[in-house]
Design an enzyme around this catalytic site. Structure first.
Site, PDB file in Angstrom:
ATOM      1  N   ASP A  55    -102.803  50.251  18.274  1.00  0.00           N
ATOM      2  CA  ASP A  55    -101.988  49.809  17.147  1.00  0.00           C
ATOM      3  C   ASP A  55    -102.859  49.575  15.909  1.00  0.00           C
ATOM      4  O   ASP A  55    -104.057  49.841  15.899  1.00  0.00           O
ATOM      5  CB  ASP A  55    -101.203  48.545  17.516  1.00  0.00           C
ATOM      6  CG  ASP A  55    -102.115  47.394  17.929  1.00  0.00           C
ATOM      7  OD1 ASP A  55    -103.348  47.523  17.822  1.00  0.00           O
ATOM      8  OD2 ASP A  55    -101.580  46.358  18.365  1.00  0.00           O
ATOM      9  N   ARG A 102     -97.822  45.373  23.182  1.00  0.00           N
ATOM     10  CA  ARG A 102     -97.366  45.150  21.800  1.00  0.00           C
ATOM     11  C   ARG A 102     -96.701  46.425  21.313  1.00  0.00           C
ATOM     12  O   ARG A 102     -97.364  47.357  20.855  1.00  0.00           O
ATOM     13  CB  ARG A 102     -98.531  44.756  20.898  1.00  0.00           C
ATOM     14  CG  ARG A 102     -99.143  43.411  21.241  1.00  0.00           C
ATOM     15  CD  ARG A 102    -100.171  42.961  20.228  1.00  0.00           C
ATOM     16  NE  ARG A 102    -100.810  41.723  20.634  1.00  0.00           N
ATOM     17  CZ  ARG A 102    -101.924  41.639  21.351  1.00  0.00           C
ATOM     18  NH1 ARG A 102    -102.538  42.748  21.715  1.00  0.00           N
ATOM     19  NH2 ARG A 102    -102.428  40.477  21.693  1.00  0.00           N
ATOM     20  N   ASP A 113    -107.441  48.981  21.023  1.00  0.00           N
ATOM     21  CA  ASP A 113    -106.006  49.235  21.153  1.00  0.00           C
ATOM     22  C   ASP A 113    -105.527  50.243  20.112  1.00  0.00           C
ATOM     23  O   ASP A 113    -106.118  50.406  19.042  1.00  0.00           O
ATOM     24  CB  ASP A 113    -105.210  47.934  21.003  1.00  0.00           C
ATOM     25  CG  ASP A 113    -105.460  46.991  22.174  1.00  0.00           C
ATOM     26  OD1 ASP A 113    -105.881  47.461  23.244  1.00  0.00           O
ATOM     27  OD2 ASP A 113    -105.236  45.770  21.998  1.00  0.00           O
ATOM     28  N   HIS A 116     -95.977  53.431  20.778  1.00  0.00           N
ATOM     29  CA  HIS A 116     -96.265  53.343  22.200  1.00  0.00           C
ATOM     30  C   HIS A 116     -95.003  53.537  23.025  1.00  0.00           C
ATOM     31  O   HIS A 116     -93.905  53.651  22.509  1.00  0.00           O
ATOM     32  CB  HIS A 116     -96.870  51.978  22.527  1.00  0.00           C
ATOM     33  CG  HIS A 116     -97.992  51.602  21.624  1.00  0.00           C
ATOM     34  ND1 HIS A 116     -99.171  52.290  21.596  1.00  0.00           N
ATOM     35  CD2 HIS A 116     -98.104  50.610  20.708  1.00  0.00           C
ATOM     36  CE1 HIS A 116     -99.965  51.737  20.697  1.00  0.00           C
ATOM     37  NE2 HIS A 116     -99.335  50.722  20.142  1.00  0.00           N
ATOM     38  N   GLU A 173    -112.264  45.795  23.346  1.00  0.00           N
ATOM     39  CA  GLU A 173    -112.196  44.441  22.783  1.00  0.00           C
ATOM     40  C   GLU A 173    -112.679  43.355  23.740  1.00  0.00           C
ATOM     41  O   GLU A 173    -113.272  42.376  23.309  1.00  0.00           O
ATOM     42  CB  GLU A 173    -110.757  44.088  22.373  1.00  0.00           C
ATOM     43  CG  GLU A 173    -110.184  44.938  21.264  1.00  0.00           C
ATOM     44  CD  GLU A 173    -109.355  46.085  21.803  1.00  0.00           C
ATOM     45  OE1 GLU A 173    -108.419  46.488  21.115  1.00  0.00           O
ATOM     46  OE2 GLU A 173    -109.644  46.569  22.925  1.00  0.00           O
ATOM     47  N   GLU A 222    -103.941  46.874  14.476  1.00  0.00           N
ATOM     48  CA  GLU A 222    -105.014  45.897  14.656  1.00  0.00           C
ATOM     49  C   GLU A 222    -106.187  46.533  15.400  1.00  0.00           C
ATOM     50  O   GLU A 222    -107.347  46.339  15.039  1.00  0.00           O
ATOM     51  CB  GLU A 222    -104.474  44.689  15.426  1.00  0.00           C
ATOM     52  CG  GLU A 222    -105.224  43.400  15.185  1.00  0.00           C
ATOM     53  CD  GLU A 222    -104.882  42.780  13.845  1.00  0.00           C
ATOM     54  OE1 GLU A 222    -105.762  42.123  13.278  1.00  0.00           O
ATOM     55  OE2 GLU A 222    -103.754  42.964  13.366  1.00  0.00           O
ATOM     56  N   TYR A 281     -99.343  49.068  27.515  1.00  0.00           N
ATOM     57  CA  TYR A 281     -99.655  48.207  26.370  1.00  0.00           C
ATOM     58  C   TYR A 281     -98.452  47.353  25.996  1.00  0.00           C
ATOM     59  O   TYR A 281     -97.316  47.822  25.962  1.00  0.00           O
ATOM     60  CB  TYR A 281    -100.077  49.078  25.179  1.00  0.00           C
ATOM     61  CG  TYR A 281    -100.679  48.282  24.047  1.00  0.00           C
ATOM     62  CD1 TYR A 281    -101.799  47.491  24.258  1.00  0.00           C
ATOM     63  CD2 TYR A 281    -100.129  48.324  22.775  1.00  0.00           C
ATOM     64  CE1 TYR A 281    -102.353  46.756  23.221  1.00  0.00           C
ATOM     65  CE2 TYR A 281    -100.674  47.607  21.732  1.00  0.00           C
ATOM     66  CZ  TYR A 281    -101.790  46.828  21.966  1.00  0.00           C
ATOM     67  OH  TYR A 281    -102.337  46.091  20.943  1.00  0.00           O
TER      68      TYR A 281
END
Length: 938
Positions: free
Chosen positions: A103, A330, A101, A375, A14, A105, A328
């Protein structure tokens, strides 16, 4: 790891910061490039839709509601250049690794990249939860496919939020105010804050008293304090015994309410009496460690200990993650990997000794409602942890403070329990009137602090006792006599429930199962930026605009702001992520209606029908009227949300329809619960809008009246007006004072060159002016008394402050990664701004000159470029020569003005949290910003 010289593998992440770190672990056969977050998104409105679809009735949504809610995706304007670059790099690649990532998103970003780039070479999904060499190499060696269930869940969330956000926001625009927004999560978060303020508005305080006795045990030199708890067997009232809405003792409480007179009288009767220990209870004290951080607890503790916002916390954490310092950030999992547990236990052994390490590793189970992230907890990265001292030279101040917090919490989570003893003592005394009076005292001693040596959690209650606090009592036994050394009657006042802070609001949302780790920070920003809350210190205070919005939703769309319903939607999205549910099966009944639970949106005909049919039922005036109370004169007092802000209005209940009654402005920054009857009466005295005639002007014969305006009271006669001075009150103003005010600005005289000198009141105090030269006056009286000689002397003296000469740049940042133009930060009229010589972007309150990263600056300017240049101020208006091109120029100017308005609106939407201080982050901000777009309707 393959290392053929002819093989190039393209790894897409990203952000540039993430790319830079990972590139160092993979070697020359890998091309690591950033996508700068999301590359595609739903169009903002009909104007961004493809031409072929603009005529569709659903075009404003960007979602084909007639075709299984198929979304229309467009490539973001500020990502097109990067997409071109990625396609060029694809031509050199034999494989593509999508390393976004892990997750939902991140999974969606990977899928959008796949759909946009359409690579003809093999594509693999590369996932990791920390950016360390072993983790990255393991991720390359063990790729997987894109998880379509996670993609579907993110897409369903995005569509759901678009349907809710756009359709319900339209109602707010029509019934409350243009430019407002509603959202599946933001509206519920706002409701939580509003409900707390309603409790505070209803709150009535109560006073109660007790007695603190200072006592000395026999054969001891140490005194201790005990508090009055009972009188003749009946408990003495404390704060919890009072009804918060009446200020009276709760019915059936069975307590004695001591007032000041009663407490002082009882203390006097106890003086010199014998005190005796009647009971001593000792219990072992044990406190287990706190689990390692998840997203919400990290935000809460960072707010308490570091005084930073949720958004700032996440930006700092993202920089730490992308540069390989933490895992990570989140997540709602409290789990630690076996390697992390081993690293923590080893470090505890090294720092605190073998005795500080428990026999068995600690493993935690999450308590978060609807927890769904896979996670680890947030912890230092790697199989061995670096202490804050080890990384101090590598990190900025903000990063180091947050890293230390994470490190301490992780280490503490694997340490021994804190153990000790707690003691409870009951003491009795008898007055000469034979009143039996009981006092109580408690103590706590910690014999082994265990994990508290590494970390002590803070509390939202500033008066709460810390876990490592001790209260030592002398050794006491039953029947032991005590000597009274002082009796202090002490008064207390009950307090309203505390306002939410960002930390406590995140905690409340988490407990209700509302929102997810990736959305907390953006929701805090959204409700701030929309004007639904404002901050006083760390407290979140709802605006009257928020009261109007929540009142409308509660009255006409109660299900949409119901806590359980909002949490249930999260459950459905989790089921979609797990592959147990199809998105369309949920979206169709939600929007169009269908079977469902009693009272559900589906049973009520669906969102589309609810919004359409109920619009006509909504009384805009009623919605924008927030009742306060009925005053002593029998008048109903309300706050009305008007076009130019809130104002007070009071009318008699039987007043004829349409009668406006009296009005008074609501001062900016006042909290709703501060509008007490006393304060409201004061505001009406100082600013009521009903005119008061003072008399006639002796020269013109026109009436002179005192009025209240948006910016305060003023006097008016004919076309002449003048604001009252700071020392004047409208109810006390005389005709003579009004006539004096109407002489302002006063001409003091002319200087030797013939230039006029005037004296005027100003926003920052009284001043004199000659041309563009000004000087402040000491007080308002000088507006009328200053002589020409005094004015000339003031103007001859140098200014104590003024505009400085041109300054060099505050900071040179280097070349823009996107354009290669040099970026500098300069000091402007409205604060510091970053510029590349063509486009400027003001630093937000959340940013600082010292810590703004090059990537953040690049992103800010990219947003400016995407919105087009700012309009030139009225250049076209100054031209008077008529030419054929004039209409086109006017059209262009108008178009630029419109663009400028859009730029302003967009800027408001994406403003970062107010106190954030980003430092080294590269594109994460880009990724973060893009994610906010994706969830801004929440």
């Amino acid at each position: 790891m393959p290392n053929s010289a002819n093989t190039k593998r393209l790894v897409i992440v990203e952000s540039p910061a993430k790319a830079k770190t990972i590139s160092g672990y993979l070697g020359p056969n890998y091309l690591v490039e950033a996508s700068f977050g999301h590359v595609r998104d739903l169009p903002v409105g009909k104007k961004d839709m493809p031409e072929a679809l603009k005529s569709k009735p659903w075009a404003y949504l960007g979602v084909d509601i007639d075709n299984d809610f198929a979304p229309v995706y467009i490539i973001s304007a500020d990502r097109r250049k990067q997409i071109t670059r990625l396609k060029d790099l694809l031509k050199q690649a034999s494989e593509v690794y999508l390393a976004t990532d892990e997750d939902r998103e991140g999974e969606a970003i990977a899928w959008h990249l796949l759909e946009t780039l359409k690579p003809k070479v093999p594509v693999k999904r590369m996932v990791f939860h920390e950016i360390t060499r072993p983790a990255i190499q393991a991720a390359v060696a063990n790729p997987r496919e894109i998880n379509r269930s996670l993609v579907d869940a993110q897409e369903a969330r995005r569509i759901l939020d678009r349907l809710y956000g756009y359709d319900v926001s339209t109602v707010l625009w029509k019934k409350v105010q243009r430019g407002l927004s509603a959202g599946r999560v933001q509206s519920v978060a706002t409701r939580i804050v509003v409900e707390r303020e309603r409790q505070r508005m209803k709150f009535r305080s109560a006073d109660y008293w007790d007695i603190i006795a200072r006592l000395l045990p026999e054969n001891d030199t140490r005194t201790f304090n005990a508090t009055l708890i009972a009188l003749d067997g009946d408990r003495v009232a404390t704060g919890r015994d009072f009804d918060p809405e009446t200020g009276q003792v709760r019915p059936g409480a069975g307590v004695i309410h001591l007032d000041e007179t009663g407490a002082r009288g009882l203390a006097a009767r106890l003086e010199g009496q014998r005190f005796t220990v009647t009971r001593v209870e000792e219990k072992p004290y044990r406190r287990k460690p706190y689990p390692p951080f998840i997203t919400s607890t990290l935000q809460q503790e960072a707010a308490r200990k570091l005084r930073v916002s949720s958004a700032q916390t996440m930006r700092i954490a993202q920089r730490l993650y992308e540069n390989g310092y933490i895992t990570y950030m989140r997540t709602d999992s409290v789990n630690l990997s076996e390697a992390a547990i081993a690293a923590a236990r080893q470090q505890i052994h090294d720092l605190y000794g073998a005795a500080a390490v428990p026999p068995q590793p600690r493993r935690y189970t999450g308590k978060v409602k609807n927890a769904q992230e896979a996670h680890e907890a947030i912890r230092p990265a790697g199989d061995s942890f670096r202490t804050p001292g080890d990384v101090a030279r590598e990190l900025g101040a903000d990063e180091l403070r947050l890293y230390e917090l994470i490190w301490q919490r992780t280490i503490a989570s694997q340490m021994n329990d804190a153990v000790g003893n707690s003691t409870s003592v009951r003491i009795n005394a008898v007055t000469p009137a034979q009143e039996s009076v009981d006092f109580g005292a408690t103590g706590k001693t910690i014999t082994d602090p265990g994990f508290l040596r590494a970390y002590v959690e803070s509390s939202d209650d500033e008066n709460a006792e810390a876990d490592d606090a001790e209260r030592r009592l002398p050794v006491l036994v039953k029947g032991q006599p005590l000597t009274e050394k002082g009796l202090t009657p002490t008064g207390h006042t009950t307090q309203p429930p505390a306002r939410y802070t960002e930390a406590s609001l995140v905690k409340a949302m988490e407990e209700l199962g509302i929102g997810r780790p990736s959305t907390y920070a953006s929701i805090m920003e959204t409700i701030n930026n929309r004007g639904y809350v404002f901050k006083r210190g760390q407290a979140l205070i709802p605006s009257f605009l928020a009261f109007a919005v929540i009142g409308l939703l509660e009255q006409h769309f109660p299900r949409l702001v119901d806590y359980d319903f909002t949490a249930s939607m999260e459950n459905v999205l989790d089921e979609i992520a797990n592959g147990d549910e199809r998105a369309v099966n949920f979206l169709h009944p939600f929007y169009f209606g269908g079977d469902g639970d009693e009272g559900s949106v589906a049973r009520q005909g669906g969102l589309q029908r609810m919004v359409t049919e109920r619009l006509g039922e909504i009384d805009a005036r009623g919605i924008n009227s927030i009742p306060l109370f009925r005053d002593d004169a029998g008048r109903d007092v309300v706050v009305r949300v008007g076009r130019y802000g809130p104002y007070l209005q009071r009318t008699m209940p039987d007043a004829p329809e349409g009668e406006e009654g009296e009005r008074a402005p609501v001062p900016e920054g006042i909290a709703p619960d501060e509008l007490t009857p006393e304060k409201v009466a004061e505001l009406f005295v100082g600013g009521q809008t009903s005119e008061r005639k003072l008399g006639e002007h002796p020269e013109t014969g026109e009436p002179i009246v005192v009025k209240a305006g948006r910016y305060g009271p003023y006097v008016s006669t004919g076309e002449k007006t003048s604001s009252l001075l700071s020392t004047q009150r409208p109810d006390e103003l005389t005709l003579e004072q009004a006539l004096q005010l109407l002489t302002l600005p006063r001409v003091v005289g002319r200087d030797p060159e013939g230039n006029e000198i005037t004296a005027s009141p100003g926003r920052y105090g009284p001043y004199i002016k000659r041309g563009t030269d000004t000087r402040s006056l000491e007080n308002e009286d000088q507006l009328f008394t200053l002589t020409l000689e005094q004015a000339l002397a003031l103007l001859a003296a140098p200014k104590t402050r003024g505009r400085a000469a041109a300054k060099p740049p505050l900071r040179e940042m280097g070349n823009d990664p996107a354009t290669q133009k040099p970026l500098v930060i300069k000091d402007g009229r409205f604060g510091p701004y970053v510029t590349d010589g063509e486009f400027n972007a003001s630093l937000r309150r959340s940013q600082s000159v010292e810590t703004l990263s090059l990537e953040e600056a690049s992103e800010m300017l990219a947003e400016k470029r995407a919105k087009g240049p700012a309009p030139k101020k009225a250049t076209a208006a100054k031209k008077t020569t008529a030419t054929k091109a004039a209409p086109e120029k006017r059209a262009t100017a108008a178009k630029k003005t419109t663009a400028a308005k859009k730029t302003t609106a967009a800027k408001k939407t994406t403003t970062a949290a107010k106190k954030a201080t980003p430092a080294k982050k590269a594109a994460p901000k880009k990724a973060t910003s893009t994610r906010k777009k994706a969830s801004s309707e929440e």
